[in-house]
Design a protein around this motif. Structure first.
Motif, PDB file in Angstrom:
ATOM      1  N   ASP A 208      24.187  64.314  38.752  1.00 45.04           N
ATOM      2  CA  ASP A 208      25.540  63.735  38.970  1.00 45.04           C
ATOM      3  C   ASP A 208      26.397  63.433  37.508  1.00 45.04           C
ATOM      4  O   ASP A 208      25.531  63.147  36.761  1.00 45.04           O
ATOM      5  N   HIS A 209      27.675  63.132  37.574  1.00 46.95           N
ATOM      6  CA  HIS A 209      28.389  63.016  36.420  1.00 46.95           C
ATOM      7  C   HIS A 209      27.907  61.566  35.962  1.00 46.95           C
ATOM      8  O   HIS A 209      28.033  61.307  34.510  1.00 46.95           O
ATOM      9  N   THR A 210      27.376  60.636  36.661  1.00 43.45           N
ATOM     10  CA  THR A 210      27.063  59.220  36.061  1.00 43.45           C
ATOM     11  C   THR A 210      25.995  59.417  34.984  1.00 43.45           C
ATOM     12  O   THR A 210      25.627  58.516  34.067  1.00 43.45           O
ATOM     13  N   LYS A 211      25.040  60.742  35.073  1.00 41.86           N
ATOM     14  CA  LYS A 211      23.973  60.542  34.306  1.00 41.86           C
ATOM     15  C   LYS A 211      24.376  61.165  32.928  1.00 41.86           C
ATOM     16  O   LYS A 211      23.726  60.757  31.885  1.00 41.86           O
ATOM     17  N   TRP A 212      25.589  61.671  32.644  1.00 43.42           N
ATOM     18  CA  TRP A 212      25.996  62.000  31.342  1.00 43.42           C
ATOM     19  C   TRP A 212      26.285  60.808  30.390  1.00 43.42           C
ATOM     20  O   TRP A 212      27.017  59.721  30.809  1.00 43.42           O
ATOM     21  N   GLY A 213      25.649  60.870  29.289  1.00 46.25           N
ATOM     22  CA  GLY A 213      25.789  59.693  28.281  1.00 46.25           C
ATOM     23  C   GLY A 213      24.715  58.469  28.507  1.00 46.25           C
ATOM     24  O   GLY A 213      24.696  57.614  27.756  1.00 46.25           O
ATOM     25  N   THR A 214      23.923  58.685  29.597  1.00 50.49           N
ATOM     26  CA  THR A 214      23.104  57.778  29.745  1.00 50.49           C
ATOM     27  C   THR A 214      21.614  58.206  28.919  1.00 50.49           C
ATOM     28  O   THR A 214      21.367  59.361  29.106  1.00 50.49           O
ATOM     29  N   VAL A 215      20.813  57.214  28.241  1.00 49.63           N
ATOM     30  CA  VAL A 215      19.591  57.833  27.582  1.00 49.63           C
ATOM     31  C   VAL A 215      18.477  56.702  28.176  1.00 49.63           C
ATOM     32  O   VAL A 215      18.485  55.578  28.109  1.00 49.63           O
ATOM     33  N   GLY A 216      17.485  57.400  28.597  1.00 49.33           N
ATOM     34  CA  GLY A 216      16.212  56.543  28.879  1.00 49.33           C
ATOM     35  C   GLY A 216      15.233  56.684  27.823  1.00 49.33           C
ATOM     36  O   GLY A 216      15.521  57.357  26.716  1.00 49.33           O
ATOM     37  N   ILE A 217      14.326  56.010  27.744  1.00 51.45           N
ATOM     38  CA  ILE A 217      13.463  55.882  26.580  1.00 51.45           C
ATOM     39  C   ILE A 217      12.837  57.114  26.223  1.00 51.45           C
ATOM     40  O   ILE A 217      12.326  57.063  24.864  1.00 51.45           O
ATOM     41  N   SER A 218      12.407  57.943  27.251  1.00 50.77           N
ATOM     42  CA  SER A 218      11.612  59.056  27.021  1.00 50.77           C
ATOM     43  C   SER A 218      12.229  60.329  27.339  1.00 50.77           C
ATOM     44  O   SER A 218      12.759  60.532  28.276  1.00 50.77           O
ATOM     45  N   THR A 219      12.467  61.377  26.400  1.00 52.82           N
ATOM     46  CA  THR A 219      12.896  62.749  26.562  1.00 52.82           C
ATOM     47  C   THR A 219      11.859  63.254  27.452  1.00 52.82           C
ATOM     48  O   THR A 219      10.521  63.689  27.207  1.00 52.82           O
ATOM     49  N   ARG A 224      18.591  72.626  26.338  1.00 50.71           N
ATOM     50  CA  ARG A 224      18.595  74.153  26.317  1.00 50.71           C
ATOM     51  C   ARG A 224      17.489  74.594  27.115  1.00 50.71           C
ATOM     52  O   ARG A 224      17.663  76.004  27.523  1.00 50.71           O
ATOM     53  N   GLU A 225      16.448  73.839  27.452  1.00 50.20           N
ATOM     54  CA  GLU A 225      15.374  74.174  28.568  1.00 50.20           C
ATOM     55  C   GLU A 225      15.876  74.573  29.635  1.00 50.20           C
ATOM     56  O   GLU A 225      15.437  75.025  30.485  1.00 50.20           O
ATOM     57  N   ALA A 226      17.005  73.936  30.408  1.00 51.63           N
ATOM     58  CA  ALA A 226      17.787  74.283  31.696  1.00 51.63           C
ATOM     59  C   ALA A 226      18.089  75.401  31.836  1.00 51.63           C
ATOM     60  O   ALA A 226      19.168  75.774  30.841  1.00 51.63           O
ATOM     61  N   ASP A 227      17.887  76.141  32.811  1.00 50.61           N
ATOM     62  CA  ASP A 227      18.239  77.553  33.066  1.00 50.61           C
ATOM     63  C   ASP A 227      19.692  77.029  33.784  1.00 50.61           C
ATOM     64  O   ASP A 227      20.578  77.946  33.747  1.00 50.61           O
ATOM     65  N   VAL A 228      19.614  76.160  34.526  1.00 42.40           N
ATOM     66  CA  VAL A 228      20.978  75.831  35.270  1.00 42.40           C
ATOM     67  C   VAL A 228      21.128  74.328  35.546  1.00 42.40           C
ATOM     68  O   VAL A 228      20.093  73.784  35.576  1.00 42.40           O
ATOM     69  N   LEU A 229      22.379  73.777  35.381  1.00 39.47           N
ATOM     70  CA  LEU A 229      22.583  72.391  35.517  1.00 39.47           C
ATOM     71  C   LEU A 229      23.520  72.424  36.507  1.00 39.47           C
ATOM     72  O   LEU A 229      24.524  73.040  36.561  1.00 39.47           O
ATOM     73  N   VAL A 230      23.409  71.727  37.698  1.00 45.43           N
ATOM     74  CA  VAL A 230      24.202  71.291  38.943  1.00 45.43           C
ATOM     75  C   VAL A 230      24.840  70.073  38.630  1.00 45.43           C
ATOM     76  O   VAL A 230      24.286  69.094  38.972  1.00 45.43           O
ATOM     77  N   SER A 231      26.165  69.715  38.590  1.00 48.53           N
ATOM     78  CA  SER A 231      26.653  68.441  38.482  1.00 48.53           C
ATOM     79  C   SER A 231      27.914  68.497  39.362  1.00 48.53           C
ATOM     80  O   SER A 231      28.001  69.462  40.007  1.00 48.53           O
ATOM     81  N   ASP A 232      28.546  67.578  39.416  1.00 46.66           N
ATOM     82  CA  ASP A 232      29.711  67.080  40.340  1.00 46.66           C
ATOM     83  C   ASP A 232      31.008  67.324  39.868  1.00 46.66           C
ATOM     84  O   ASP A 232      31.014  67.159  38.639  1.00 46.66           O
ATOM     85  N   SER A 233      32.242  67.317  40.511  1.00 43.07           N
ATOM     86  CA  SER A 233      33.733  67.482  39.988  1.00 43.07           C
ATOM     87  C   SER A 233      33.976  66.153  39.090  1.00 43.07           C
ATOM     88  O   SER A 233      35.013  66.123  38.437  1.00 43.07           O
ATOM     89  N   GLY A 234      33.108  65.138  39.236  1.00 37.78           N
ATOM     90  CA  GLY A 234      33.485  63.769  38.469  1.00 37.78           C
ATOM     91  C   GLY A 234      33.217  64.031  37.168  1.00 37.78           C
ATOM     92  O   GLY A 234      33.387  63.413  36.156  1.00 37.78           O
ATOM     93  N   LEU A 235      32.200  65.257  36.634  1.00 39.59           N
ATOM     94  CA  LEU A 235      31.923  65.476  35.305  1.00 39.59           C
ATOM     95  C   LEU A 235      33.077  65.661  34.422  1.00 39.59           C
ATOM     96  O   LEU A 235      33.821  66.794  34.443  1.00 39.59           O
ATOM     97  N   PRO A 236      33.210  65.057  33.332  1.00 43.67           N
ATOM     98  CA  PRO A 236      34.631  64.875  32.658  1.00 43.67           C
ATOM     99  C   PRO A 236      34.584  66.172  31.807  1.00 43.67           C
ATOM    100  O   PRO A 236      33.461  66.879  31.380  1.00 43.67           O
ATOM    101  N   GLN A 237      35.693  66.728  31.278  1.00 50.52           N
ATOM    102  CA  GLN A 237      35.691  67.929  30.482  1.00 50.52           C
ATOM    103  C   GLN A 237      35.087  68.301  29.238  1.00 50.52           C
ATOM    104  O   GLN A 237      34.540  69.158  29.216  1.00 50.52           O
ATOM    105  N   PRO A 238      35.116  67.091  28.610  1.00 50.29           N
ATOM    106  CA  PRO A 238      34.591  67.261  27.243  1.00 50.29           C
ATOM    107  C   PRO A 238      32.837  67.198  27.352  1.00 50.29           C
ATOM    108  O   PRO A 238      32.104  67.981  26.587  1.00 50.29           O
ATOM    109  N   ALA A 239      32.426  66.501  28.546  1.00 51.08           N
ATOM    110  CA  ALA A 239      30.941  66.684  28.983  1.00 51.08           C
ATOM    111  C   ALA A 239      30.609  68.043  29.442  1.00 51.08           C
ATOM    112  O   ALA A 239      29.755  68.845  28.952  1.00 51.08           O
ATOM    113  N   ARG A 240      31.475  68.799  30.194  1.00 46.26           N
ATOM    114  CA  ARG A 240      31.312  70.047  30.532  1.00 46.26           C
ATOM    115  C   ARG A 240      31.230  71.230  29.495  1.00 46.26           C
ATOM    116  O   ARG A 240      30.449  71.836  29.575  1.00 46.26           O
TER     117      ARG A 240
END
Length: 265
Positions: A208-219, A224-240
């Motif tokens: 969901d959109h709240t995950k954008w901009g959040t960083v956990g300690i480990s990647t 680019r490894e994601a074939d598909v990303l499914v998010s919601d309409s709250g995702l801001p345009q710059p993030a899209r």
């Protein structure tokens, strides 16, 4: 509301929920982003909470709230994402689902898909399929050490996953940015999730959109490894725009109505 009252209320919210986000506090108290950030800095200085990227957590928290806390956040968005993501699955597919409340929401829809083979390191996800009771589905639950998000991680989980091959992986994540990619606050969970990524022919990230901009300690993986990303309409345009330039395909799910028969209780 006086500043002192607002700060006391913030401390109570953190205590009850394990953590809060700045955007949530701005909406709740009707004050500016700057005001909330100053409140958090003051409270962190007093040792009443721990200030983290985008919000605050309880003192001593690893920024990994338990499953019950996370399951009630962005419920509508998660249902919308689950509906869109479930459409990618065909009967007879071998799918893997990592731990997380979004993948758990998705599992409640996939429980109706015939002849699935499901691989998961999530106790909660496995329970969904067990309660569905379908005789035409096979569920493989890895062993491992249990985390606050009810993931099974560590060497046992990794060894089990590395022996398997799956058609499609639905990967739950804590955060995502262009620089850090898809991340988690639990380093052992990151290792297990990376094994899942390596075992899958295709990677789908429901986030969901709240995950954008959040960083956990480990990647876990680069965007680019994601074939598909499914998010919601709250995702801001710059993030899209940023995500569309890195992931294979970006799908935006519309907000759903009330929970339906495949969304569970």
């Amino acid at each position: 509301m006086l500043a002192q009252q607002r700060q006391q209320a913030i401390v109570e919210l953190v205590r009850q929920n394990g953590g809060v986000r700045v955007v949530e506090l701005v909406r709740a108290f009707g004050v500016s982003d700057i005001t909330i950030r100053r409140d958090l800095e003051l409270l962190a200085g007093r040792g009443l909470l721990a200030k983290v990227h985008g919000g605050a957590t309880s003192v001593g928290s690893t920024d990994e709230p338990g499953f019950a806390v996370k399951s009630v956040r962005q419920e509508g968005e998660k249902r919308a994402i689950a509906r869109r993501a479930a459409a990618l699955v065909r009967p007879g597919t071998t799918v893997a689902l990592s731990a997380g409340t979004t993948t758990w929401t998705l599992a409640r829809r996939l429980a109706a898909v015939p002849a699935l083979t499901v691989v998961t390191n999530s106790v909660r996800v496995a329970e969904v399929f067990r309660h569905a009771g379908r005789g035409d589905q096979t569920v493989v639950l890895t062993g491992g050490v249990r985390t606050p998000s009810d993931a099974l991680v560590g060497p046992v989980a990794v060894a089990a996953i590395r022996r398997l091959n799956v058609d499609l992986l639905f990967l739950g994540v804590h955060g995502m940015t262009v620089r850090a990619g898809f991340t988690t606050p639990n380093m052992m969970e990151a290792e297990t999730d990376r094994a899942l990524v390596e075992a899958a022919s295709r990677l789908v990230v429901p986030a969901d959109h709240t995950k954008w901009g959040t960083v956990g300690i480990s990647t876990i993986a680069a965007l680019r490894e994601a074939d598909v990303l499914v998010s919601d309409s709250g995702l801001p345009q710059p993030a899209r725009q940023a995500l569309a330039g890195h992931v294979g395909e970006l799908l935006i799910a519309e907000e759903p109505g009330p929970a339906g028969p495949f969304d569970g209780a």
